[in-house]
Design an enzyme around this catalytic site. Sequence first.
Site, PDB file in Angstrom:
ATOM      1  N   ARG A 228       0.847  -1.187   0.000  1.00 21.98           N
ATOM      2  CA  ARG A 228       0.000   0.000   0.000  1.00 21.98           C
ATOM      3  C   ARG A 228       0.887   1.242   0.000  1.00 21.98           C
ATOM      4  O   ARG A 228       2.047   1.183   0.395  1.00 21.98           O
ATOM      5  CB  ARG A 228      -0.898   0.015   1.234  1.00 21.98           C
ATOM      6  CG  ARG A 228      -1.812  -1.201   1.388  1.00 21.98           C
ATOM      7  CD  ARG A 228      -2.556  -1.142   2.700  1.00 21.98           C
ATOM      8  NE  ARG A 228      -3.500  -2.243   2.880  1.00 21.98           N
ATOM      9  CZ  ARG A 228      -3.200  -3.431   3.429  1.00 21.98           C
ATOM     10  NH1 ARG A 228      -1.972  -3.660   3.874  1.00 21.98           N
ATOM     11  NH2 ARG A 228      -4.123  -4.372   3.543  1.00 21.98           N
TER      12      ARG A 228
ATOM     13  N   LYS B 259      -1.185  -2.750   7.598  1.00 22.23           N
ATOM     14  CA  LYS B 259      -2.400  -2.148   8.121  1.00 22.23           C
ATOM     15  C   LYS B 259      -2.825  -2.868   9.397  1.00 22.23           C
ATOM     16  O   LYS B 259      -2.752  -4.085   9.484  1.00 22.23           O
ATOM     17  CB  LYS B 259      -3.503  -2.260   7.061  1.00 22.23           C
ATOM     18  CG  LYS B 259      -4.737  -1.436   7.324  1.00 22.23           C
ATOM     19  CD  LYS B 259      -5.664  -1.533   6.127  1.00 22.23           C
ATOM     20  CE  LYS B 259      -6.897  -0.664   6.305  1.00 22.23           C
ATOM     21  NZ  LYS B 259      -7.791  -0.738   5.129  1.00 22.23           N
TER      22      LYS B 259
ATOM     23  N   TYR C 196      -8.357 -17.844   6.957  1.00 21.11           N
ATOM     24  CA  TYR C 196      -7.018 -17.419   6.543  1.00 21.11           C
ATOM     25  C   TYR C 196      -6.085 -18.629   6.431  1.00 21.11           C
ATOM     26  O   TYR C 196      -6.061 -19.487   7.289  1.00 21.11           O
ATOM     27  CB  TYR C 196      -6.492 -16.428   7.578  1.00 21.11           C
ATOM     28  CG  TYR C 196      -5.111 -15.918   7.277  1.00 21.11           C
ATOM     29  CD1 TYR C 196      -4.906 -14.988   6.286  1.00 21.11           C
ATOM     30  CD2 TYR C 196      -4.012 -16.373   7.997  1.00 21.11           C
ATOM     31  CE1 TYR C 196      -3.650 -14.505   6.007  1.00 21.11           C
ATOM     32  CE2 TYR C 196      -2.743 -15.908   7.728  1.00 21.11           C
ATOM     33  CZ  TYR C 196      -2.581 -14.971   6.726  1.00 21.11           C
ATOM     34  OH  TYR C 196      -1.330 -14.509   6.457  1.00 21.11           O
TER      35      TYR C 196
ATOM     36  N   HIS D 119      -3.065   3.230  -5.805  1.00 21.35           N
ATOM     37  CA  HIS D 119      -3.614   1.922  -5.449  1.00 21.35           C
ATOM     38  C   HIS D 119      -3.780   1.032  -6.681  1.00 21.35           C
ATOM     39  O   HIS D 119      -3.840  -0.197  -6.561  1.00 21.35           O
ATOM     40  CB  HIS D 119      -4.959   2.096  -4.741  1.00 21.35           C
ATOM     41  CG  HIS D 119      -5.199   1.086  -3.667  1.00 21.35           C
ATOM     42  ND1 HIS D 119      -4.353   0.928  -2.587  1.00 21.35           N
ATOM     43  CD2 HIS D 119      -6.177   0.148  -3.516  1.00 21.35           C
ATOM     44  CE1 HIS D 119      -4.813  -0.037  -1.813  1.00 21.35           C
ATOM     45  NE2 HIS D 119      -5.910  -0.526  -2.357  1.00 21.35           N
TER      46      HIS D 119
ATOM     47  N   ARG E 125      -1.038  -1.519  -6.863  1.00 21.66           N
ATOM     48  CA  ARG E 125      -1.247  -2.658  -5.968  1.00 21.66           C
ATOM     49  C   ARG E 125      -2.241  -3.642  -6.590  1.00 21.66           C
ATOM     50  O   ARG E 125      -2.035  -4.856  -6.558  1.00 21.66           O
ATOM     51  CB  ARG E 125      -1.761  -2.146  -4.622  1.00 21.66           C
ATOM     52  CG  ARG E 125      -2.185  -3.217  -3.618  1.00 21.66           C
ATOM     53  CD  ARG E 125      -2.555  -2.528  -2.300  1.00 21.66           C
ATOM     54  NE  ARG E 125      -3.311  -3.365  -1.382  1.00 21.66           N
ATOM     55  CZ  ARG E 125      -2.760  -4.215  -0.506  1.00 21.66           C
ATOM     56  NH1 ARG E 125      -1.440  -4.372  -0.477  1.00 21.66           N
ATOM     57  NH2 ARG E 125      -3.511  -4.918   0.313  1.00 21.66           N
TER      58      ARG E 125
ATOM     59  N   HIS F 216      -3.666  -9.230   3.738  1.00 22.03           N
ATOM     60  CA  HIS F 216      -5.059  -9.354   4.158  1.00 22.03           C
ATOM     61  C   HIS F 216      -5.161 -10.401   5.260  1.00 22.03           C
ATOM     62  O   HIS F 216      -4.487 -11.431   5.218  1.00 22.03           O
ATOM     63  CB  HIS F 216      -5.935  -9.778   2.978  1.00 22.03           C
ATOM     64  CG  HIS F 216      -6.084  -8.721   1.944  1.00 22.03           C
ATOM     65  ND1 HIS F 216      -6.483  -8.984   0.650  1.00 22.03           N
ATOM     66  CD2 HIS F 216      -5.875  -7.376   1.990  1.00 22.03           C
ATOM     67  CE1 HIS F 216      -6.529  -7.868  -0.042  1.00 22.03           C
ATOM     68  NE2 HIS F 216      -6.164  -6.877   0.750  1.00 22.03           N
TER      69      HIS F 216
END
Length: 328
Positions: free
Chosen positions: A164, A190, A301, A266, A269, A292
């Site tokens: 990002r 993030k 995940y 963005h 990305r 993520h």
Amino acid sequence: MIIGEVGVDVARLIEIYLEHLQARKLAANSLRAYRRDLESVTGELVELTGTGADRLAVDRVTASVLRSAFARFAASRSASSVTRAWSTWNGFFGFLVVEGAVSGNPMQVVPKPRNAPSTPKPLQGEDTPERLLRTVAAGARRARNPWPERDLAVLATLLCTGVRSAELLELTVGSLAGRQGDRRLHVHGKGGKNRSIPIEDTLDSLIQSYLASRRARFGDRLPGGEPLFVDHHGEALRRGGLQYLVRQSLRAAGVSDRVQPGAMVHALRHTFATRLAEDGASAAEIAKLLGHSSINSSQTYIDVTAREQRLSVRANRTLHVLGELSSG
């Protein structure tokens, strides 16, 4: 702490909550977004109650008042902005419940809009990333003090790691770790989640060329804590400078019309992720590389090994042009 006292004002509680978030080491951009959402809705509460924020007791912020405040707030904003603000206030009141400042969370009865699933917005056109990189490498981007090595390294890093913009700006010289041939980029992601992204030799070569040009411009010392990417004054590259660099590079390459509205930085990305998917990388591998926490709401995940991540990165066709540019 005064948080548990009766009649504590909303403004004071917001500052306490932001201090709590800051202690969790959230990114500066995230903290600014939390503050903006809290203060914007507080402004609506102030208008509705006729009381200053520093005199508005939290026990006066009922579900009914909050519904009206969010209705006013939503009038001139997108659904995604309202949803983000709703989540911020839900977290705020959840914190207040835990701390004993309020007895319950009124946000549970404040409606929030349903967002349409966001769709990727990569650069359009099969040859667009390669055209962009070749143009920048040739020094075609107009600037008072041209620095094609820096520009190329920035764009290549965005296109070949999927970081990002905020993550790129937080990178330090020490973020690039490992031996040649096994280089990795340590990213502070993030929500305070860190990840390590494999760096192929072609990208590593371009970054090393940029660092050599930087030493020639500003001196030999490059401690690990120094920002990885800097501006023409040797200061840390900032968000506005990054956006300008990308915008002008797209313009120089004649591909400005291949960026979808609202994408810009963005888009690079999204291009990284889209190309990985096209070339066979799994959803789990892409989610891991992008940082993520989950693939989607219906899938858990899945961790992938370092080898699988590296194979996923190696499949990225954008890397192919880097070998040509780094040896040229």
